[in-house]
Design an enzyme around this catalytic site. Sequence first.
Site, mmCIF file in Angstrom:
data_model
loop_
_atom_site.group_PDB
_atom_site.id
_atom_site.type_symbol
_atom_site.label_atom_id
_atom_site.label_comp_id
_atom_site.label_asym_id
_atom_site.label_seq_id
_atom_site.Cartn_x
_atom_site.Cartn_y
_atom_site.Cartn_z
ATOM 1 N N ASP A 129 -8.868 -4.639 -6.348
ATOM 2 C CA ASP A 129 -8.312 -3.727 -5.343
ATOM 3 C C ASP A 129 -8.459 -2.276 -5.799
ATOM 4 O O ASP A 129 -8.100 -1.909 -6.920
ATOM 5 C CB ASP A 129 -6.842 -4.078 -5.130
ATOM 6 C CG ASP A 129 -6.209 -3.298 -3.989
ATOM 7 O OD1 ASP A 129 -6.864 -2.410 -3.416
ATOM 8 O OD2 ASP A 129 -5.044 -3.580 -3.667
ATOM 9 N N SER A 152 0.834 -1.202 0.000
ATOM 10 C CA SER A 152 0.000 0.000 0.000
ATOM 11 C C SER A 152 0.874 1.259 0.000
ATOM 12 O O SER A 152 1.678 1.446 -0.901
ATOM 13 C CB SER A 152 -0.959 -0.037 1.196
ATOM 14 O OG SER A 152 -1.910 0.995 1.129
#
Length: 676
Positions: free
Chosen positions: A499, A447
């Site tokens: 995602d 991330s």
Amino acid sequence: MPGVVVFGRRWGIASDDFVFPGLFELFLRVLWWFGTLILFTYHKGRFDCSGIEVLHTYLVGLLVVLALIILSQCAIVYVSAQGTITNPGPRRSIPALVYLRAVLYLPELVWACLGALWVSDDRHGCDPATVVAVLAAVITSWIILLFTALGVLFVFDPLGDPRPQPGDVEPLGVRNLQSNERSQFFSKARSVATKVWECRLRLLCCCLPQDDSNRDAFSSVAKLFSKFFSDTDLVASDIAAGLALLHQEQDKMERSRDPEIVIDHSPSSPMGEDLELELENAAHWMKFAAAAYGWPLYIYSHLFSGPCHLCGECCKSRSADYDIVGGDALGCQFSSILQTTGLQYRDFIHVSFHNQVYEIPFFVALDHKREAVLVAVRGTLSLKDVLTDLSAECENLPIEGVSGACYAHKGICQAASYIYKKLVNDGILNQAFSIVPEYKLVITGHSLGAGAASVLAVHLRSSFPTLQCYSFSPPGGLLSKALADYSKDFVVSVVLGKDLVPRLSIPNMEDLKRRILQIVSNCNKPKYRILLQGLRYELFGGDPDDFPTEMEDRREEALSQPLLGEESLIVRHSSSYQSLGSDNSPVHITTDFPLFPPGRILHIKEDGPSRRSCFSQVRYRADWSNETNFQSILISPRMLGDHMPDVVMGALNSLTSEKSFPLCPSSPHSNQHYTM
């Protein structure tokens, strides 16, 4: 859309948003009215306690007030359910009904005070059941009044002041203002919006110190939010309805699409590169990216055994051997890293849990199994990290030998620069390579950590030509095209399913906003039906809702102007509205610099139907992909779940633990992918 205008200002709620809260309150009021009627009928003529006059007046008045409220709520719910999102004409009487409902709060407040007075002073000698019933009615009245006040605060729009008169701004379709006058008006509106968003952020982050870095982050995020929301008149429920419709439209398109063409090799790697090898490497390095999150992720992933494994280590007194660890007073963070990675204390060179805006935790360790000096960067885990994520302006990132425009995400650039200075200026990498000079350098993260790791790898590439970076679920709006192409030689990005984060960038968000505006403007169903059907679809699946997807000529002409612009603080001739007519229109061209995910992209997808049983085993397939497949945000219940580090690690472990389905093309000349 737009927000309802009452009491001389625009509110953060639309005229078709009163259906569900109105039905809920109507249900409570009807039950309350019948309960009061039963109480009054049962005790009629039998009031023989003190304060009988007050009690009798209270019950009769309560029945009348509740009846009036029920009638007004029925009218509000009925009228609010009429029309469509962009056709508020049938709901034009909502402001008058809201005024009527607001007036009825006054007698309700008086009767709540009257009931409280009777309960506190005149209930002596009365039936206990009667006292309890009246007490419950009084408490209910005050609770409803309290929640009403909280609801008013919740839907209050600081930017909803009375709009300038039509003579003060450009009327729709008439260009009678000079360009500098329009520019001044729009600039002032954006300035006010920026200040409002900055105040909101300061209030939300009141626990953070007000230093220069935080103030810079607040200003950057406020500019981003004010710019993104300044040209639309959407309320939260409009966005929810648009997302529900868009999810179903995307599912319909996906079901009708031809089988996706799969890239059998990495687009910028030698043709002989083995996908299975890259998957094994990714599964190995993901373990370290997850370890960087410390004890929160470890406990979350090991709910029953995790606390037992860590409690002993956390309670021990720290010895001088832990001097390499910074920002971990109890030692729980470092203990969880040891448990997750399986490394020994002597394998770590530096561990930092220091966390501020633009300064994120990381650790440096020696992986003797893969003969690598490893730098693992933590992802988003705090409010400070969120501010770093949202500082999404572009920042110049000049790299020697890279031709073309070089820029990247500002917040992540700052975080990578902080780690770079620590590694180079503080001699951490020199210390590591003095121990194992023959090892290679590997950088990893998930991330926010994946973005920082990729930018850090770009910085260090010239000094460490054999450097490798494994970036898990990286931000989509990270690197310019030139830098993204440059990073393909040494960065592998791993993306799971739908995602959201690898698809998240300012141009993609603008595109999502445009698509939401288009789909809600073209839908002929009331909002409450859209939301109910969308909830059913998300929970139980089924066929996507059948609604029009093509713009009608009469709607297209109407949508060339902002909807109800005379009542809204929107920027006229907004690109979001004007682009509804044509995606190729010049007004659809965004002024934001395009940013892309880093490196080569390894995309992991679930193999099988999109809907499956909660207890069925998940099968995955892994394909090479490219950045063009991530230029659109996909709406899905898994768009956040697919981003979680434990889910990504589980998918990689599933692909590498059992190889019963090897790499095999369906035909000698077909493309191939790897499945489990």
